[in-house]
Design an enzyme around this catalytic site. Structure first.
Site, short mmCIF file in Angstrom:
data_model
loop_
_atom_site.label_atom_id
_atom_site.label_comp_id
_atom_site.label_asym_id
_atom_site.label_seq_id
_atom_site.Cartn_x
_atom_site.Cartn_y
_atom_site.Cartn_z
N ARG A 1 36.12 49.38 48.66
CA ARG A 1 36.59 47.99 48.89
C ARG A 1 36.32 47.52 50.32
NH1 ARG A 1 36.04 49.07 44.69
NH2 ARG A 1 37.46 49.11 42.94
N SER B 1 43.72 44.48 40.44
CA SER B 1 44.56 45.46 41.13
C SER B 1 45.10 44.85 42.42
CB SER B 1 43.75 46.70 41.50
OG SER B 1 43.28 47.30 40.33
N GLU C 1 44.99 45.03 48.15
CA GLU C 1 43.55 44.77 47.95
C GLU C 1 43.34 43.25 47.92
OE1 GLU C 1 41.62 47.05 44.85
OE2 GLU C 1 40.31 45.37 44.37
C1 LIG Z 1 41.47 40.70 35.58
C2 LIG Z 1 40.80 41.20 36.84
C3 LIG Z 1 40.15 42.41 36.84
C4 LIG Z 1 39.52 42.89 38.00
N1 LIG Z 1 38.88 44.08 37.96
C5 LIG Z 1 38.26 44.53 39.06
C6 LIG Z 1 37.57 45.78 39.04
O1 LIG Z 1 37.49 46.46 38.03
N2 LIG Z 1 36.98 46.20 40.19
C7 LIG Z 1 37.03 45.48 41.33
O2 LIG Z 1 36.46 45.91 42.35
N3 LIG Z 1 37.68 44.30 41.39
C8 LIG Z 1 38.29 43.81 40.29
N4 LIG Z 1 38.95 42.60 40.34
C9 LIG Z 1 39.04 41.88 41.62
C10 LIG Z 1 37.91 40.88 41.90
O3 LIG Z 1 37.34 40.41 40.68
C11 LIG Z 1 36.83 41.47 42.80
O4 LIG Z 1 37.35 41.85 44.04
C12 LIG Z 1 35.65 40.52 43.02
O5 LIG Z 1 34.61 41.21 43.67
C13 LIG Z 1 36.04 39.30 43.86
O6 LIG Z 1 34.98 38.37 43.76
P1 LIG Z 1 35.23 36.79 43.89
O7 LIG Z 1 33.90 36.15 43.79
O8 LIG Z 1 36.25 36.33 42.93
O9 LIG Z 1 35.76 36.69 45.37
P2 LIG Z 1 37.00 35.85 45.92
O10 LIG Z 1 38.25 36.39 45.35
O11 LIG Z 1 36.72 34.40 45.77
O12 LIG Z 1 36.90 36.25 47.47
C14 LIG Z 1 37.10 37.59 47.89
C15 LIG Z 1 36.60 37.72 49.34
O13 LIG Z 1 35.18 37.60 49.34
C16 LIG Z 1 34.78 36.53 50.22
N5 LIG Z 1 33.57 35.94 49.64
C17 LIG Z 1 33.36 35.52 48.37
N6 LIG Z 1 32.09 35.10 48.24
C18 LIG Z 1 31.49 35.24 49.46
C19 LIG Z 1 30.19 34.99 49.96
N7 LIG Z 1 29.21 34.49 49.21
N8 LIG Z 1 29.94 35.27 51.26
C20 LIG Z 1 30.91 35.78 52.06
N9 LIG Z 1 32.17 36.02 51.65
C21 LIG Z 1 32.44 35.76 50.36
C22 LIG Z 1 35.96 35.60 50.26
O14 LIG Z 1 35.93 34.82 51.45
C23 LIG Z 1 37.11 36.61 50.25
O15 LIG Z 1 37.28 37.15 51.54
C24 LIG Z 1 39.56 42.11 39.19
C25 LIG Z 1 40.22 40.86 39.18
C26 LIG Z 1 40.82 40.41 38.03
C27 LIG Z 1 41.49 39.06 38.03
#
Ligand SMILES: Cc1cc2nc3c(=O)[nH]c(=O)nc-3n(C[C@H](O)[C@H](O)[C@H](O)COP(=O)(O)OP(=O)(O)OC[C@H]3O[C@@H](n4cnc5c(N)ncnc54)[C@H](O)[C@@H]3O)c2cc1C
Length: 302
Positions: A175, A225, A295
């Site tokens: 992470r 998580s 996280e």
């Molecule tokens: C039901 C569910 C299941 C999940 N399962 C998992 C799993 O199995 N494994 C896992 O690792 N995670 C999981 N997650 C968490 C999440 O989906 C991940 O952490 C995912 O990578 C976040 O991506 P996002 O685009 O939604 O980022 P966001 O939540 O929108 O942002 C997260 C961070 O990334 C930054 N960010 C986003 N895009 C960019 C970019 N282009 N450039 C720079 N910074 C950026 C944001 O500023 C923020 O700091 C889960 C979430 C849910 C709701």
């Protein structure tokens, strides 16, 4: 500020006081002062320069699947990457994906082209940009295993500059990525996958999706998580053993299906989620001496 943003991005791409509950998987969050959809690298650089000149805060949003936004919202500019950032190309065993694409879309491209390696990511509800920042992972694999290079727009110390980083430079670990140490925006990502059998890839994706449906409380909004896995332990097990399954503040609850998730059972406030998280950290620490680390990323004033 509003007019200047509109001048760069067009009025169809700029919103004032946009409810962040519409843009997060938690379905929680007050208004973003400005919400800007950015469709090209050129506009992104211009927008960043403007935001700095105007001394505004900014936040790059992916799919909002790992964030908890304050009920008071965010007094700055939320940038959502679209247009150019949603393009995808295949080149041999490589996929080059714009950072705004969902992991599920990129995984579908891999499947359609019989490329293996991204099965683990097909059910993670984030963008490929967010997945790089978080080094997202599941079921024993992580982004680190498939990333070849990432183009990043660095935002500090001086003028915005674009650099292509290879795997080693990205400092991907549990992470964690270099983007947690230095401010930058992921522009696009090159993944290297392996030729495989479409049927096998599909069957792994289906199996993992079934596992998620069976184990995770997908019927409620959440951010996945809530806590990181402490070295040598599982956060969900520690929380369950501390008797916290079903613990509630208002309508925010430790899932009774999977204790690793805090869920919004209907109209939960960010403050309620935060109180649940604080209680979990405190109780687990009292019973085990282990301090859970969130996280989920908090945005705005709490
Ligand atoms: C039901 C569910 C299941 C999940 N399962 C998992 C799993 O199995 N494994 C896992 O690792 N995670 C999981 N997650 C968490 C999440 O989906 C991940 O952490 C995912 O990578 C976040 O991506 P996002 O685009 O939604 O980022 P966001 O939540 O929108 O942002 C997260 C961070 O990334 C930054 N960010 C986003 N895009 C960019 C970019 N282009 N450039 C720079 N910074 C950026 C944001 O500023 C923020 O700091 C889960 C979430 C849910 C709701």
């Amino acid at each position: 500020m509003l007019n200047k943003l509109i001048n760069i991005l067009g009025d169809e791409n700029v919103f004032e006081n946009e409810p962040m509950s519409m843009h997060t998987t938690f379905r929680i969050g007050g208004p973003a002062r400005y919400f800007a959809i950015v469709n090209s690298e050129e506009d992104l650089i211009k927008t960043i320069k403007l935001v700095r000149e105007e001394n505004q805060e900014y936040f790059v949003l992916g799919n909002g699947s790992n964030i908890l936004v304050s009920d008071k919202g965010f007094d700055g500019v939320v940038l959502q990457l679209s247009g150019e950032f949603d393009t995808i190309h295949l080149s041999g065993n490589n996929i080059i994906a714009g950072s705004g694409l969902l992991l599920s879309q990129v995984a579908k491209m891999a499947l359609d082209n019989s490329l293996a390696g991204l099965e683990f990511a097909s059910g993670i509800p984030g963008t490929i940009g967010g997945a790089i920042v978080m080094n997202a992972g599941a079921y024993g694999s992580e982004m680190k295993d498939v990333v070849k290079a990432v183009r990043i727009l660095w935002l500090e110390p001086d003028e915005p500059t674009i650099e292509t980083l290879t795997l080693d430079d990205l400092k991907l670990s549990y992470r964690h990525s270099i983007l947690k140490e230095r401010k930058g925006i992921v522009l696009d990502v090159k993944l290297t996958l392996k030729p495989g059998s479409k049927e096998e890839i599909k069957s792994i994706m289906d199996d993992l999706a079934a596992k998620r449906r069976e184990k995770q409380p997908l019927e409620y909004p959440s951010a996945g998580s809530t806590f990181k896995r402490p070295e040598g332990y599982f956060a969900a097990k520690l929380i369950e053993d501390a008797g916290l399954k079903g613990y509630k503040v208002g309508t925010a609850m430790v899932s009774d299906k999977h204790a690793g998730f805090v869920v919004n059972t209907g109209g939960a406030k960010a403050t309620e989620v935060k109180q649940v998280m604080e209680h979990v950290v405190h109780t687990v620490n009292q019973s085990t001496g282990i301090t859970l680390e969130p996280e989920v990323i908090l945005l705005g004033e709490f």
